[in-house]
Design a protein around this motif. Structure first.
Motif, PDB file in Angstrom:
ATOM      1  N   GLN A  72      19.168-151.559  36.073  1.00 43.44           N
ATOM      2  CA  GLN A  72      18.847-152.922  35.640  1.00 43.44           C
ATOM      3  C   GLN A  72      17.492-153.365  36.187  1.00 43.44           C
ATOM      4  OE1 GLN A  72      22.375-154.892  37.070  1.00 43.44           O
ATOM      5  NE2 GLN A  72      23.457-154.661  35.108  1.00 43.44           N
ATOM      6  N   HIS A  73      17.156-152.919  37.384  1.00 41.61           N
ATOM      7  CA  HIS A  73      15.839-153.242  37.941  1.00 41.61           C
ATOM      8  C   HIS A  73      14.722-152.689  37.056  1.00 41.61           C
ATOM      9  CE1 HIS A  73      12.405-153.442  40.649  1.00 41.61           C
ATOM     10  NE2 HIS A  73      12.233-152.149  40.443  1.00 41.61           N
ATOM     11  N   LEU A  74      14.965-151.521  36.460  1.00 38.46           N
ATOM     12  CA  LEU A  74      13.957-150.922  35.581  1.00 38.46           C
ATOM     13  C   LEU A  74      13.937-151.570  34.199  1.00 38.46           C
ATOM     14  CD1 LEU A  74      14.285-147.094  36.369  1.00 38.46           C
ATOM     15  CD2 LEU A  74      12.709-148.756  37.359  1.00 38.46           C
ATOM     16  N   GLY A  75      14.882-152.453  33.920  1.00 35.79           N
ATOM     17  CA  GLY A  75      14.884-153.151  32.636  1.00 35.79           C
ATOM     18  C   GLY A  75      15.991-152.724  31.708  1.00 35.79           C
ATOM     19  N   PHE A  76      16.812-151.736  32.108  1.00 37.51           N
ATOM     20  CA  PHE A  76      17.915-151.279  31.262  1.00 37.51           C
ATOM     21  C   PHE A  76      19.104-152.219  31.404  1.00 37.51           C
ATOM     22  CE2 PHE A  76      15.461-147.432  32.238  1.00 37.51           C
ATOM     23  CZ  PHE A  76      15.276-146.909  30.969  1.00 37.51           C
ATOM     24  N   SER A  77      19.980-152.178  30.406  1.00 36.88           N
ATOM     25  CA  SER A  77      21.171-153.032  30.462  1.00 36.88           C
ATOM     26  C   SER A  77      22.171-152.519  31.480  1.00 36.88           C
ATOM     27  CB  SER A  77      21.828-153.089  29.077  1.00 36.88           C
ATOM     28  OG  SER A  77      22.214-151.788  28.647  1.00 36.88           O
ATOM     29  N   GLY A  78      22.146-151.224  31.758  1.00 36.11           N
ATOM     30  CA  GLY A  78      23.052-150.622  32.726  1.00 36.11           C
ATOM     31  C   GLY A  78      22.730-149.157  32.896  1.00 36.11           C
ATOM     32  N   PHE A  79      23.571-148.447  33.659  1.00 35.05           N
ATOM     33  CA  PHE A  79      23.273-147.039  33.944  1.00 35.05           C
ATOM     34  C   PHE A  79      23.318-146.180  32.686  1.00 35.05           C
ATOM     35  CE2 PHE A  79      24.648-142.729  34.916  1.00 35.05           C
ATOM     36  CZ  PHE A  79      23.584-142.324  35.713  1.00 35.05           C
ATOM     37  N   LYS A  80      24.313-146.396  31.820  1.00 36.41           N
ATOM     38  CA  LYS A  80      24.440-145.589  30.605  1.00 36.41           C
ATOM     39  C   LYS A  80      23.190-145.703  29.732  1.00 36.41           C
ATOM     40  CE  LYS A  80      28.490-143.474  30.519  1.00 36.41           C
ATOM     41  NZ  LYS A  80      28.598-142.003  30.339  1.00 36.41           N
ATOM     42  N   HIS A  81      22.637-146.886  29.675  1.00 37.44           N
ATOM     43  CA  HIS A  81      21.419-147.111  28.892  1.00 37.44           C
ATOM     44  C   HIS A  81      20.274-146.273  29.453  1.00 37.44           C
ATOM     45  CE1 HIS A  81      18.413-150.303  27.161  1.00 37.44           C
ATOM     46  NE2 HIS A  81      18.366-149.152  26.522  1.00 37.44           N
ATOM     47  N   MET A  82      20.130-146.248  30.785  1.00 39.12           N
ATOM     48  CA  MET A  82      19.078-145.441  31.400  1.00 39.12           C
ATOM     49  C   MET A  82      19.369-143.947  31.238  1.00 39.12           C
ATOM     50  SD  MET A  82      17.742-145.364  35.376  1.00 39.12           S
ATOM     51  CE  MET A  82      19.255-144.579  35.957  1.00 39.12           C
ATOM     52  N   GLN A  83      20.623-143.551  31.397  1.00 38.13           N
ATOM     53  CA  GLN A  83      20.987-142.141  31.288  1.00 38.13           C
ATOM     54  C   GLN A  83      20.654-141.583  29.910  1.00 38.13           C
ATOM     55  OE1 GLN A  83      25.212-141.093  31.443  1.00 38.13           O
ATOM     56  NE2 GLN A  83      24.719-139.419  32.859  1.00 38.13           N
ATOM     57  N   ALA A  84      20.746-142.427  28.881  1.00 36.23           N
ATOM     58  CA  ALA A  84      20.439-141.975  27.525  1.00 36.23           C
ATOM     59  C   ALA A  84      18.999-141.478  27.423  1.00 36.23           C
ATOM     60  CB  ALA A  84      20.683-143.102  26.529  1.00 36.23           C
ATOM     61  N   VAL A  85      18.083-142.076  28.189  1.00 32.22           N
ATOM     62  CA  VAL A  85      16.687-141.626  28.185  1.00 32.22           C
ATOM     63  C   VAL A  85      16.587-140.209  28.762  1.00 32.22           C
ATOM     64  CG1 VAL A  85      14.391-142.061  29.133  1.00 32.22           C
ATOM     65  CG2 VAL A  85      15.782-143.968  28.326  1.00 32.22           C
ATOM     66  N   PHE A  86      17.337-139.948  29.822  1.00 33.81           N
ATOM     67  CA  PHE A  86      17.343-138.615  30.422  1.00 33.81           C
ATOM     68  C   PHE A  86      17.977-137.602  29.470  1.00 33.81           C
ATOM     69  CE2 PHE A  86      16.552-141.287  33.975  1.00 33.81           C
ATOM     70  CZ  PHE A  86      15.947-140.513  34.961  1.00 33.81           C
ATOM     71  N   GLN A  87      18.999-138.011  28.738  1.00 36.98           N
ATOM     72  CA  GLN A  87      19.649-137.124  27.776  1.00 36.98           C
ATOM     73  C   GLN A  87      18.728-136.804  26.604  1.00 36.98           C
ATOM     74  OE1 GLN A  87      23.117-139.531  27.083  1.00 36.98           O
ATOM     75  NE2 GLN A  87      24.313-138.533  28.701  1.00 36.98           N
ATOM     76  N   THR A  88      17.940-137.784  26.186  1.00 38.52           N
ATOM     77  CA  THR A  88      16.975-137.545  25.109  1.00 38.52           C
ATOM     78  C   THR A  88      15.941-136.514  25.540  1.00 38.52           C
ATOM     79  OG1 THR A  88      17.261-139.788  24.268  1.00 38.52           O
ATOM     80  CG2 THR A  88      15.246-138.637  23.629  1.00 38.52           C
ATOM     81  N   ARG A  89      15.539-136.555  26.807  1.00 35.71           N
ATOM     82  CA  ARG A  89      14.575-135.577  27.330  1.00 35.71           C
ATOM     83  C   ARG A  89      15.096-134.156  27.143  1.00 35.71           C
ATOM     84  NH1 ARG A  89      14.718-132.892  32.066  1.00 35.71           N
ATOM     85  NH2 ARG A  89      12.756-131.987  32.843  1.00 35.71           N
ATOM     86  N   ILE A  90      16.373-133.934  27.466  1.00 38.03           N
ATOM     87  CA  ILE A  90      16.947-132.590  27.303  1.00 38.03           C
ATOM     88  C   ILE A  90      17.082-132.237  25.827  1.00 38.03           C
ATOM     89  CG2 ILE A  90      19.096-131.289  27.543  1.00 38.03           C
ATOM     90  CD1 ILE A  90      19.382-132.217  30.295  1.00 38.03           C
ATOM     91  N   ALA A  91      17.503-133.193  25.019  1.00 39.69           N
ATOM     92  CA  ALA A  91      17.713-132.927  23.590  1.00 39.69           C
ATOM     93  C   ALA A  91      16.423-132.525  22.888  1.00 39.69           C
ATOM     94  CB  ALA A  91      18.321-134.158  22.919  1.00 39.69           C
ATOM     95  N   THR A  92      15.285-133.035  23.377  1.00 39.00           N
ATOM     96  CA  THR A  92      14.005-132.735  22.742  1.00 39.00           C
ATOM     97  C   THR A  92      13.257-131.619  23.454  1.00 39.00           C
ATOM     98  OG1 THR A  92      12.953-134.485  24.059  1.00 39.00           O
ATOM     99  CG2 THR A  92      13.742-135.084  21.871  1.00 39.00           C
ATOM    100  N   ALA A  93      13.884-130.992  24.461  1.00 35.60           N
ATOM    101  CA  ALA A  93      13.241-129.887  25.181  1.00 35.60           C
ATOM    102  C   ALA A  93      13.345-128.614  24.341  1.00 35.60           C
ATOM    103  CB  ALA A  93      13.893-129.697  26.542  1.00 35.60           C
ATOM    104  N   ALA A  94      12.946-127.507  24.960  1.00 35.54           N
ATOM    105  CA  ALA A  94      12.966-126.227  24.254  1.00 35.54           C
ATOM    106  C   ALA A  94      14.371-125.924  23.746  1.00 35.54           C
ATOM    107  CB  ALA A  94      12.500-125.110  25.194  1.00 35.54           C
ATOM    108  N   PRO A  95      14.484-125.261  22.565  1.00 38.51           N
ATOM    109  CA  PRO A  95      15.798-124.954  22.003  1.00 38.51           C
ATOM    110  C   PRO A  95      16.662-124.176  22.997  1.00 38.51           C
ATOM    111  CG  PRO A  95      14.056-124.489  20.418  1.00 38.51           C
ATOM    112  CD  PRO A  95      13.374-124.815  21.710  1.00 38.51           C
ATOM    113  N   GLY A  96      17.911-124.594  23.120  1.00 37.31           N
ATOM    114  CA  GLY A  96      18.833-123.900  24.002  1.00 37.31           C
ATOM    115  C   GLY A  96      18.760-124.315  25.452  1.00 37.31           C
TER     116      GLY A  96
END
Length: 312
Positions: A72-96
């Protein structure tokens, strides 16, 4: 006196790089607890993406509610909202990439508590994960700039103490074999800082430090930055005290080990930097760049002397 928790901000970072930039910008003003969370998030982005808030809080050494407040300090609504950014990083990384991370986690769970061989297997698997992360985290343009500096500057000063000393020693060896002038700022004798003061703008510094950062290495790096001397920094995150003075920054996130943190990834990185430097120094060679060994150099010297001896 402990720092007061800072107020939440308006706006949300749109990607992982934005999160890291924001954390780096705010780090010095964060409370001790938030700094602990910040270090964990920047050093373990894959873990943050894949595990539950309770598991992450345990690994980070805080209460789950602290992770929520940090998000929330970073501006997200909660932890899940911030975690989604980290998950997107993996999803867009190298295949596999995500599958490899999950497979490594599965291997770790298989070899827990199986005696000496099990401990060895855990170390090997963790090193495999660290090397996978190195492939994802090092940019080619950074290797190019580092090689250019190492190939063209008059003298290369290297500072690395405590656990980083073997890395510094290896880099000195490799660059010396490439006939570069190298000065290792060895703490023995207590003159490392004074030796570093002899650097000029024709020289450069390679500073190597991981938590807990060797104070003398940090001081030498800060001094080089104040004098606009180019610095290649090899450290564990963008929050490292070496980062602010780095011309080129290489970050090697570290996992926790039972006895020490592994050197496999930083050693591999140093070897890669040395090979990139060899390629820069050997532009006309058709084959892969080579770093000669001491044995090869001595053999070549002997071969050059033999015709002279025969003529005599």
């Amino acid at each position: 006196m402990p720092k007061a928790p800072s107020q939440p901000r308006q706006g949300v970072p749109e990607n992982y790089e934005g999160v890291v930039n924001l954390i780096t910008q705010d780090y010095a003003q964060l409370s001790a607890g938030f700094q602990q969370i910040a270090r964990f998030l920047t050093q373990n982005p894959n873990v943050v993406a894949l595990e539950s808030i309770n598991a992450l809080a345990e690994k980070c050494g805080v209460h789950p509610s602290s992770l929520v407040r940090f998000a929330q300090h970073l501006g997200f609504s909660g932890f899940k909202h911030m975690q989604a950014v980290f998950q997107t990083r993996i999803a867009t990384a190298a295949p596999g990439f995500r599958e490899r991370i999950r497979a490594l986690d599965s291997e770790l769970s298989r070899y827990s508590g199986e005696g000496p061989l099990g401990h060895l297997k855990q170390l090997v698997i963790r090193d495999m994960a660290a090397l996978e992360g190195l492939l994802e985290g090092v940019a080619e343009e950074d290797l190019v700039v580092a090689a250019e500096l190492l190939a063209t500057k008059d003298t290369i000063y290297i500072a690395g103490q405590m656990r980083s000393e073997p890395i510094a020693q290896l880099l000195r060896y490799l660059l010396t074999m490439l006939h570069r002038r190298v000065v290792l700022l060895d703490p023995a004798g207590g003159l490392a800082a004074e030796m570093a003061e002899t650097m000029t703008d024709r020289d450069m510094l390679v500073a190597i430090a991981f938590r807990h950062y060797a104070k003398e290495v940090v001081t030498i790096c800060e001094s080089a930055g104040e004098r606009s001397i180019p610095v290649i920094a090899i450290t564990d995150s963008q929050l490292s005290p070496l980062a602010k003075d780095a011309t080129v920054l290489f970050t090697v996130p570290e996992d926790e080990y039972t006895f020490s943190r592994s050197l496999a990834a930083p050693i591999c990185l140093v070897q890669g930097i040395a090979v990139a430097t060899a390629a820069r120094l050997q532009p006309d060679k058709q084959e892969a760049p080579r770093i000669p060994t001491v044995t090869e150099i001595l053999r070549n010297r002997a071969a050059r002397r033999t015709p002279q001896t025969a003529r005599q």
